[in-house]
Each structure stands twice: as C-alpha cells, then as structure tokens.
Scaffold this motif. Structure first.
Motif, PDB file in Angstrom:
ATOM      1  N   LEU A   1      19.053 -84.912  39.734  1.00  0.00           N
ATOM      2  CA  LEU A   1      18.178 -84.081  40.539  1.00  0.00           C
ATOM      3  C   LEU A   1      16.844 -84.775  40.789  1.00  0.00           C
ATOM      4  O   LEU A   1      16.386 -85.579  39.979  1.00  0.00           O
ATOM      5  CB  LEU A   1      17.933 -82.734  39.849  1.00  0.00           C
ATOM      6  CG  LEU A   1      19.151 -81.824  39.701  1.00  0.00           C
ATOM      7  CD1 LEU A   1      18.772 -80.556  38.953  1.00  0.00           C
ATOM      8  CD2 LEU A   1      19.750 -81.481  41.050  1.00  0.00           C
ATOM      9  N   GLY A   2      16.239 -84.441  41.906  1.00  0.00           N
ATOM     10  CA  GLY A   2      14.935 -84.968  42.255  1.00  0.00           C
ATOM     11  C   GLY A   2      14.019 -83.856  42.716  1.00  0.00           C
ATOM     12  O   GLY A   2      14.305 -82.667  42.564  1.00  0.00           O
ATOM     13  N   ASP A   3      12.927 -84.248  43.311  1.00  0.00           N
ATOM     14  CA  ASP A   3      11.930 -83.290  43.770  1.00  0.00           C
ATOM     15  C   ASP A   3      12.418 -82.599  45.036  1.00  0.00           C
ATOM     16  O   ASP A   3      12.868 -83.249  45.989  1.00  0.00           O
ATOM     17  CB  ASP A   3      10.608 -84.024  44.030  1.00  0.00           C
ATOM     18  CG  ASP A   3       9.505 -83.080  44.458  1.00  0.00           C
ATOM     19  OD1 ASP A   3       9.294 -82.077  43.771  1.00  0.00           O
ATOM     20  OD2 ASP A   3       8.869 -83.347  45.488  1.00  0.00           O
ATOM     21  N   GLY A   4      12.368 -81.267  45.061  1.00  0.00           N
ATOM     22  CA  GLY A   4      12.740 -80.513  46.250  1.00  0.00           C
ATOM     23  C   GLY A   4      14.219 -80.281  46.426  1.00  0.00           C
ATOM     24  O   GLY A   4      14.664 -79.996  47.537  1.00  0.00           O
ATOM     25  N   TYR A   5      15.017 -80.357  45.348  1.00  0.00           N
ATOM     26  CA  TYR A   5      16.457 -80.111  45.440  1.00  0.00           C
ATOM     27  C   TYR A   5      16.734 -78.607  45.324  1.00  0.00           C
ATOM     28  O   TYR A   5      16.069 -77.902  44.566  1.00  0.00           O
ATOM     29  CB  TYR A   5      17.205 -80.842  44.331  1.00  0.00           C
ATOM     30  CG  TYR A   5      17.384 -82.328  44.570  1.00  0.00           C
ATOM     31  CD1 TYR A   5      16.357 -83.100  45.116  1.00  0.00           C
ATOM     32  CD2 TYR A   5      18.573 -82.962  44.243  1.00  0.00           C
ATOM     33  CE1 TYR A   5      16.515 -84.461  45.322  1.00  0.00           C
ATOM     34  CE2 TYR A   5      18.741 -84.329  44.457  1.00  0.00           C
ATOM     35  CZ  TYR A   5      17.705 -85.064  44.998  1.00  0.00           C
ATOM     36  OH  TYR A   5      17.862 -86.407  45.210  1.00  0.00           O
ATOM     37  N   ARG A   6      17.761 -78.143  46.075  1.00  0.00           N
ATOM     38  CA  ARG A   6      18.117 -76.727  46.045  1.00  0.00           C
ATOM     39  C   ARG A   6      19.047 -76.444  44.886  1.00  0.00           C
ATOM     40  O   ARG A   6      19.999 -77.191  44.624  1.00  0.00           O
ATOM     41  CB  ARG A   6      18.802 -76.322  47.355  1.00  0.00           C
ATOM     42  CG  ARG A   6      19.308 -74.887  47.362  1.00  0.00           C
ATOM     43  CD  ARG A   6      20.297 -74.660  48.487  1.00  0.00           C
ATOM     44  NE  ARG A   6      20.943 -73.358  48.407  1.00  0.00           N
ATOM     45  CZ  ARG A   6      21.973 -73.074  47.618  1.00  0.00           C
ATOM     46  NH1 ARG A   6      22.497 -74.008  46.841  1.00  0.00           N
ATOM     47  NH2 ARG A   6      22.498 -71.858  47.604  1.00  0.00           N
ATOM     48  N   VAL A   7      18.806 -75.337  44.176  1.00  0.00           N
ATOM     49  CA  VAL A   7      19.671 -74.869  43.099  1.00  0.00           C
ATOM     50  C   VAL A   7      19.791 -73.349  43.212  1.00  0.00           C
ATOM     51  O   VAL A   7      19.125 -72.718  44.036  1.00  0.00           O
ATOM     52  CB  VAL A   7      19.121 -75.258  41.708  1.00  0.00           C
ATOM     53  CG1 VAL A   7      19.085 -76.757  41.522  1.00  0.00           C
ATOM     54  CG2 VAL A   7      17.726 -74.661  41.488  1.00  0.00           C
ATOM     55  N   GLU A   8      20.642 -72.781  42.375  1.00  0.00           N
ATOM     56  CA  GLU A   8      20.800 -71.328  42.307  1.00  0.00           C
ATOM     57  C   GLU A   8      20.572 -70.902  40.866  1.00  0.00           C
ATOM     58  O   GLU A   8      21.208 -71.437  39.952  1.00  0.00           O
ATOM     59  CB  GLU A   8      22.193 -70.925  42.774  1.00  0.00           C
ATOM     60  CG  GLU A   8      22.358 -69.438  43.016  1.00  0.00           C
ATOM     61  CD  GLU A   8      23.708 -69.099  43.643  1.00  0.00           C
ATOM     62  OE1 GLU A   8      24.598 -68.659  42.873  1.00  0.00           O
ATOM     63  OE2 GLU A   8      23.863 -69.304  44.846  1.00  0.00           O
ATOM     64  N   VAL A   9      19.673 -69.968  40.643  1.00  0.00           N
ATOM     65  CA  VAL A   9      19.322 -69.547  39.291  1.00  0.00           C
ATOM     66  C   VAL A   9      19.850 -68.147  39.028  1.00  0.00           C
ATOM     67  O   VAL A   9      19.825 -67.270  39.902  1.00  0.00           O
ATOM     68  CB  VAL A   9      17.791 -69.599  39.061  1.00  0.00           C
ATOM     69  CG1 VAL A   9      17.286 -71.018  39.187  1.00  0.00           C
ATOM     70  CG2 VAL A   9      17.047 -68.708  40.048  1.00  0.00           C
TER      71      VAL A   9
ATOM     72  N   VAL B   1      23.427 -58.726  32.498  1.00  0.00           N
ATOM     73  CA  VAL B   1      22.824 -58.298  33.761  1.00  0.00           C
ATOM     74  C   VAL B   1      21.855 -59.390  34.174  1.00  0.00           C
ATOM     75  O   VAL B   1      20.962 -59.763  33.406  1.00  0.00           O
ATOM     76  CB  VAL B   1      22.095 -56.951  33.614  1.00  0.00           C
ATOM     77  CG1 VAL B   1      21.435 -56.564  34.936  1.00  0.00           C
ATOM     78  CG2 VAL B   1      23.061 -55.878  33.172  1.00  0.00           C
ATOM     79  N   THR B   2      22.052 -59.934  35.362  1.00  0.00           N
ATOM     80  CA  THR B   2      21.256 -61.074  35.807  1.00  0.00           C
ATOM     81  C   THR B   2      20.548 -60.759  37.118  1.00  0.00           C
ATOM     82  O   THR B   2      20.952 -59.878  37.878  1.00  0.00           O
ATOM     83  CB  THR B   2      22.137 -62.320  36.008  1.00  0.00           C
ATOM     84  OG1 THR B   2      23.125 -62.052  37.008  1.00  0.00           O
ATOM     85  CG2 THR B   2      22.827 -62.710  34.711  1.00  0.00           C
ATOM     86  N   VAL B   3      19.482 -61.503  37.337  1.00  0.00           N
ATOM     87  CA  VAL B   3      18.785 -61.531  38.625  1.00  0.00           C
ATOM     88  C   VAL B   3      19.060 -62.900  39.228  1.00  0.00           C
ATOM     89  O   VAL B   3      18.808 -63.923  38.593  1.00  0.00           O
ATOM     90  CB  VAL B   3      17.279 -61.298  38.452  1.00  0.00           C
ATOM     91  CG1 VAL B   3      16.560 -61.507  39.768  1.00  0.00           C
ATOM     92  CG2 VAL B   3      17.015 -59.895  37.925  1.00  0.00           C
ATOM     93  N   GLU B   4      19.571 -62.929  40.443  1.00  0.00           N
ATOM     94  CA  GLU B   4      20.022 -64.181  41.045  1.00  0.00           C
ATOM     95  C   GLU B   4      19.283 -64.448  42.344  1.00  0.00           C
ATOM     96  O   GLU B   4      19.000 -63.524  43.114  1.00  0.00           O
ATOM     97  CB  GLU B   4      21.538 -64.121  41.327  1.00  0.00           C
ATOM     98  CG  GLU B   4      22.363 -63.783  40.104  1.00  0.00           C
ATOM     99  CD  GLU B   4      23.810 -63.484  40.445  1.00  0.00           C
ATOM    100  OE1 GLU B   4      24.146 -63.578  41.650  1.00  0.00           O
ATOM    101  OE2 GLU B   4      24.586 -63.155  39.535  1.00  0.00           O
ATOM    102  N   ASP B   5      18.966 -65.729  42.554  1.00  0.00           N
ATOM    103  CA  ASP B   5      18.355 -66.136  43.815  1.00  0.00           C
ATOM    104  C   ASP B   5      18.372 -67.653  43.890  1.00  0.00           C
ATOM    105  O   ASP B   5      18.681 -68.333  42.902  1.00  0.00           O
ATOM    106  CB  ASP B   5      16.916 -65.623  43.941  1.00  0.00           C
ATOM    107  CG  ASP B   5      16.543 -65.303  45.382  1.00  0.00           C
ATOM    108  OD1 ASP B   5      16.915 -66.092  46.270  1.00  0.00           O
ATOM    109  OD2 ASP B   5      15.886 -64.272  45.620  1.00  0.00           O
ATOM    110  N   GLU B   6      18.025 -68.165  45.056  1.00  0.00           N
ATOM    111  CA  GLU B   6      17.931 -69.606  45.226  1.00  0.00           C
ATOM    112  C   GLU B   6      16.601 -70.109  44.673  1.00  0.00           C
ATOM    113  O   GLU B   6      15.605 -69.381  44.645  1.00  0.00           O
ATOM    114  CB  GLU B   6      18.055 -69.987  46.703  1.00  0.00           C
ATOM    115  CG  GLU B   6      19.426 -69.740  47.293  1.00  0.00           C
ATOM    116  CD  GLU B   6      19.525 -70.236  48.724  1.00  0.00           C
ATOM    117  OE1 GLU B   6      18.499 -70.695  49.259  1.00  0.00           O
ATOM    118  OE2 GLU B   6      20.622 -70.173  49.302  1.00  0.00           O
ATOM    119  N   GLY B   7      16.606 -71.352  44.205  1.00  0.00           N
ATOM    120  CA  GLY B   7      15.398 -71.983  43.696  1.00  0.00           C
ATOM    121  C   GLY B   7      15.295 -73.411  44.201  1.00  0.00           C
ATOM    122  O   GLY B   7      16.187 -73.930  44.874  1.00  0.00           O
TER     123      GLY B   7
END
Length: 398
Positions: A310-318, A48-54
């Motif tokens: 990756l660098g500073d301010g890159y979009r990912v999904e956690v 069971v996961t909690v998902e969102d953008e990071g």
C-alpha cells in the motif's frame, strides 16, 4: 322394485364414475404445501460493524516551499526517491532585494527569534512525550506480567496497550514537530538573509527521513514566496482516514478493532481506531445528496504487510466493530418481519409454518440477536411471502 341386470350394471358404472370425479376434485382442491426457503437459528458470535470506504495516507507529511522569491534550480528528485533528514532537495537563488526599511528588517529578525523559540518549545514537548512514552511502555510491561498471573483483566491489558501505542504515536508526532520547527527556523533565517541584502543561494533541506511524495515544480523557474516545491514524508508510516456518516460516527470509539478489506490482498488486514475527529463537515454524495460526515482515523495493527503493497492515497474498505458478543442466539435478518409494532418469524414445525413473535437485540446486515422467542436449532422461513399464513403447509426448497 328390482333393477334388471343391465340397468344394475349401468347404475354401478355411474356410481364408480361419480366416486372417481369426487376423488379427483378432492385431490385438485387439496391445499398444496408452499415451497419456502428455510435457515437454522444458530448460537455463536455476533458482530455489529460500521462499514465505509477509506483512504490510506502518510501520517506526517511536509510541504517544502520557497522561503523567498527567486529563481529555482531544476529539481532532480522524483516521486518515490528516498531522502534523508537534512539532505538538500532544492536550491533557490534569491531575487535581488528591494529597498527595505528598518522596520522590515526588524520584523524578519523577530520572525527568526520566534522560530527559534518555537523550536525550543517543540524540543521540550518532544522530551515530555518521550518520557510519557517510556512510562506507558513500562506500565504495559507491568500489566502484561500481571495478566499472565491472572491479577488483571484482559480489558485492563488492552487499555494499557492502547495507551502505550498512543504515547508512542505522540512521541513520533513530537519528533516531527521538532523537524518542522527546524525547517521554519531555516525559512525565517532565509527571509532575514534576504532582508539584510544577502544574495547567496538558499539550500532547502528535507526535515525528515522518508521519500518524495509529490513534486510540484521540476524545471528551473522563477517562483514567488511560499510556492510549494516538494512534499516529503515517510511512506512506511501509513494510516487510514474514512469519513463516516455522523449517525454512524457516534457509535465509534477509539480502540475499537477494524477489519480492512478490499485493499487488493487475499485476506483482511487488522487495524484499530485511533481518533474520531470532533468536527463534522458537509459532503455531497455521488447521488447529489448532502451528507454530514465525520473523519475517523485508523492505525494498522500489522503495518509490515500493508507497507509492502500500500501507498499514499490507496482505496480500502473498513469494517469497524462497534459491538460484539461471543455467545448469542442469532437468526437471519431476512426471516424477520414486522407484525404491528413487534417483530415476528415463521417457524417450520411438522411441515407447517407457525407464526411466532420474537424479541430482537443487536443486528447487522445479515444476522440479528434473538432475546426471546427462538431456540438454537429451530428452522425459520427466510424471505416469507406476503401470502404465507399461520398454520399453512410448507415444503423447504432443496
């Protein structure tokens, strides 16, 4: 009374026609098997996961600003240029001092003493953090040896590893705090120099090893006191910040594993929750809905690969794993539906759909834990139609 042969033949033809019509009507009115989609109930691991953008960010960043008003010389450094600790990154020519009274000079001197005291306190905190980090590393080594012998559990080993990582990060933060305090002391000394009437150029130096993240000023110009000039930090020391809905954030705990996806690579990266911030904030979604959000900080567990791309301010999904069980009976959530206050499914048995109540536990977007009512290997109808009834004949679609 006996029928004539011609009448008998006519009677037989009528009887045969009536029988054929009856057969055709029976075939037409015979209930057809409803086509349905089916899936198997399985036994296996459920997460069971909690998902969102990071968003990635440099863990410790420093803004170099003008300590006094004056003329800034042209800054030759550009974003991504490497810098060393103590390297001159900007030169400022102070403006001619105004008439200052003794009180202003005394305040500038007191600020220097306060900055010097803060530097001493930061150095003491760094020493304490270093000792705590070394002790945590020693405890991790001891727990690892005991785990190989089977004396301690895997949970105790993982807890020791998390504490060692946290102590190491605290030591790094203490090192950055010392660098920041040294920078503040230089700034206070520059203010005192101006208050004392000094007019030589002020060299602004980088407080840490790293790279230029942002350049706020480039050309020569007159700048006021406190004007941001450069932002520096270590681009290899990345973390992820994601703002979760407060209803999801209450399920997250430090140390929980994280899968980092949609970052541009062909496989997921691994991380671990370091901190859940205690205060929330209001954020307006893209649909204009006000939402209460909480920041969650995630550390990379494989930082080498992340640092390369990756660098500073890159979009990912956690995807934060808030619950996991290795051996549970699970069914597709699309097969579940409400029947009163309970859950139910349609099980396919001998070509018919049988209504069966079930008890479910944890669930994610695709699967649900079945506590009672189903066995592994049984087939259930997914996305059942509202017209499907108990005992109705069904035919699984290919």
């Amino acid at each position: 009374m006996r029928l004539l042969p011609s009448a008998l033949r006519k009677h037989r033809k009528l009887a045969a026609a009536a029988a054929l019509v009856a057969v055709l009507l029976a075939v037409a009115l015979w209930p057809q098997a409803a086509p349905v989609d089916v899936a198997a109930v399985e036994r296996g691991t459920l997460q069971v996961t909690v998902e969102d953008e990071g968003e990635t960010r440099v863990r410790d960043r420093f803004v170099i600003s003008a300590p006094v008003a004056g003329r800034l010389r042209r800054i030759e450094l550009e974003p991504a240029d490497p810098v060393r600790r103590g390297q001159v990154v900007a030169v400022l020519q102070p403006a001619p001092p105004a008439l200052l009274d003794a009180r202003t000079r005394a305040e500038a001197g007191a600020a220097v003493e306060a900055a010097r005291a803060a530097l001493g306190r930061s150095r003491a905190e760094r020493a304490r953090a270093q000792a705590a980090s070394e002790q945590a590393a020693s405890e991790l080594k001891r727990q690892s040896q005991l785990a190989k012998s089977g004396i301690v559990s895997a949970e105790a080993l993982e807890r020791a590893r998390t504490e060692a990582e946290a102590a190491q990060q605290a030591f790094r933060a203490a090192q950055f705090a010392v660098a920041s305090a040294e920078h503040e002391l230089e700034r206070a000394q520059a203010v005192l120099l101006q208050a004392s009437g000094g007019g030589r150029d002020i060299e602004l130096r980088s407080p840490v090893d790293g790279a230029v993240l942002k350049r706020f000023r480039e050309s020569e110009a007159v700048v006021p006191t406190g004007e941001p000039l450069l932002e520096v930090g270590d681009p290899n020391d990345l973390e992820i910040v994601t703002d979760l809905l407060s209803a999801d954030a209450v399920k997250v705990r430090p140390g929980q594993p994280v899968s980092i996806e949609q970052w541009g690579g062909d496989r997921a990266l691994h991380g671990r929750v370091r901190r859940v911030e205690p205060s929330g904030f209001m954020k307006v979604s893209a649909l204009g809905v006000e939402e209460q959000r909480v920041n969650v900080i995630v550390d990379f567990q494989d930082p080498g690969e992340a640092q390369q791309v990756l660098g500073d301010g890159y979009r990912v999904e956690v995807h934060i794993v808030v619950w996991e069980a290795p051996d549970v009976v699970k069914a597709p959530t699309s097969s579940l539906f409400r029947r009163g206050d309970d859950w139910a499914v349609f099980v396919v048995e001998e070509g018919r759909a049988r209504l069966r109540p079930v008890q479910i536990g944890r669930r994610n977007g695709l699967e649900a834990q079945v506590l009672d009512g189903l066995r592994a290997g049984e087939r259930v109808v997914v996305h059942p139609a509202d017209t499907l009834a108990d005992g109705q004949r069904v035919a699984p679609r290919a």
